[in-house]
Design a protein around this motif. Sequence first.
Motif, PDB file in Angstrom:
ATOM      1  N   CYS A  26     -27.501 -12.376 -31.997  1.00  0.00           N
ATOM      2  CA  CYS A  26     -28.512 -13.430 -31.893  1.00  0.00           C
ATOM      3  C   CYS A  26     -29.871 -12.904 -32.308  1.00  0.00           C
ATOM      4  CB  CYS A  26     -28.600 -13.942 -30.467  1.00  0.00           C
ATOM      5  SG  CYS A  26     -27.320 -15.115 -30.074  1.00  0.00           S
TER       6      CYS A  26
ATOM      7  N   THR B 185     -26.324 -19.050 -38.476  1.00  0.00           N
ATOM      8  CA  THR B 185     -26.302 -20.432 -38.004  1.00  0.00           C
ATOM      9  C   THR B 185     -27.401 -20.628 -36.970  1.00  0.00           C
ATOM     10  OG1 THR B 185     -23.908 -20.456 -38.265  1.00  0.00           O
ATOM     11  CG2 THR B 185     -24.858 -22.191 -36.920  1.00  0.00           C
ATOM     12  N   ARG B 186     -28.144 -21.715 -37.111  1.00  0.00           N
ATOM     13  CA  ARG B 186     -29.172 -22.016 -36.111  1.00  0.00           C
ATOM     14  C   ARG B 186     -28.479 -22.522 -34.855  1.00  0.00           C
ATOM     15  NH1 ARG B 186     -34.525 -25.807 -36.724  1.00  0.00           N
ATOM     16  NH2 ARG B 186     -35.272 -25.382 -34.624  1.00  0.00           N
TER      17      ARG B 186
ATOM     18  N   ILE C  31     -37.200 -20.320 -32.153  1.00  0.00           N
ATOM     19  CA  ILE C  31     -36.097 -20.711 -33.019  1.00  0.00           C
ATOM     20  C   ILE C  31     -35.041 -19.609 -32.894  1.00  0.00           C
ATOM     21  CG2 ILE C  31     -37.130 -19.668 -35.074  1.00  0.00           C
ATOM     22  CD1 ILE C  31     -35.900 -22.025 -36.666  1.00  0.00           C
ATOM     23  N   THR C  32     -33.780 -19.996 -32.819  1.00  0.00           N
ATOM     24  CA  THR C  32     -32.699 -19.038 -32.563  1.00  0.00           C
ATOM     25  C   THR C  32     -31.613 -19.178 -33.622  1.00  0.00           C
ATOM     26  OG1 THR C  32     -33.119 -19.294 -30.204  1.00  0.00           O
ATOM     27  CG2 THR C  32     -31.072 -18.212 -30.816  1.00  0.00           C
ATOM     28  N   TYR C  33     -31.120 -18.030 -34.092  1.00  0.00           N
ATOM     29  CA  TYR C  33     -30.017 -17.992 -35.052  1.00  0.00           C
ATOM     30  C   TYR C  33     -28.944 -17.045 -34.553  1.00  0.00           C
ATOM     31  CZ  TYR C  33     -32.775 -20.386 -38.592  1.00  0.00           C
ATOM     32  OH  TYR C  33     -33.511 -21.314 -39.283  1.00  0.00           O
ATOM     33  N   GLN C  34     -27.717 -17.304 -34.969  1.00  0.00           N
ATOM     34  CA  GLN C  34     -26.619 -16.368 -34.722  1.00  0.00           C
ATOM     35  C   GLN C  34     -26.117 -15.891 -36.077  1.00  0.00           C
ATOM     36  OE1 GLN C  34     -23.330 -17.813 -32.390  1.00  0.00           O
ATOM     37  NE2 GLN C  34     -22.896 -15.744 -31.699  1.00  0.00           N
TER      38      GLN C  34
ATOM     39  N   ILE D  72     -32.486 -12.216 -39.767  1.00  0.00           N
ATOM     40  CA  ILE D  72     -31.622 -13.379 -39.939  1.00  0.00           C
ATOM     41  C   ILE D  72     -30.889 -13.213 -41.260  1.00  0.00           C
ATOM     42  CG2 ILE D  72     -31.516 -15.871 -40.150  1.00  0.00           C
ATOM     43  CD1 ILE D  72     -34.058 -15.972 -38.412  1.00  0.00           C
TER      44      ILE D  72
END
Length: 93
Positions: A53, A29-30, A44-47, A24
């Motif tokens: 991703c 950005t979440r 939990i995911t972020y870009q 990350i």
Amino acid sequence: RRRHTRCADVTGVQTCALPISRHIQPGATRVALEGTLPDGVSAITYQNPKGECVVVFLNATTSSHTFTIQLPSQSVNVTLPEKSVTTLYEDEN
């Protein structure tokens, strides 16, 4: 206590339990993860700024779970070992 430590390449996507901060990037950005996860599994995911991703799963159960998630670039089958933290990230290449 078991940690998932093996990495696997899944068509341009790699899964590995590594420190979250390694994948990350600053400025990430979440984002929401669509779909339903098995009971006892959270994510939990972020870009990242370049669009990749990163999804971090926590399987708090004593069973492994297999399911499919949709990333922007593809669908990915995920298998989480019991009592594991697994990081799924799109390869930058």
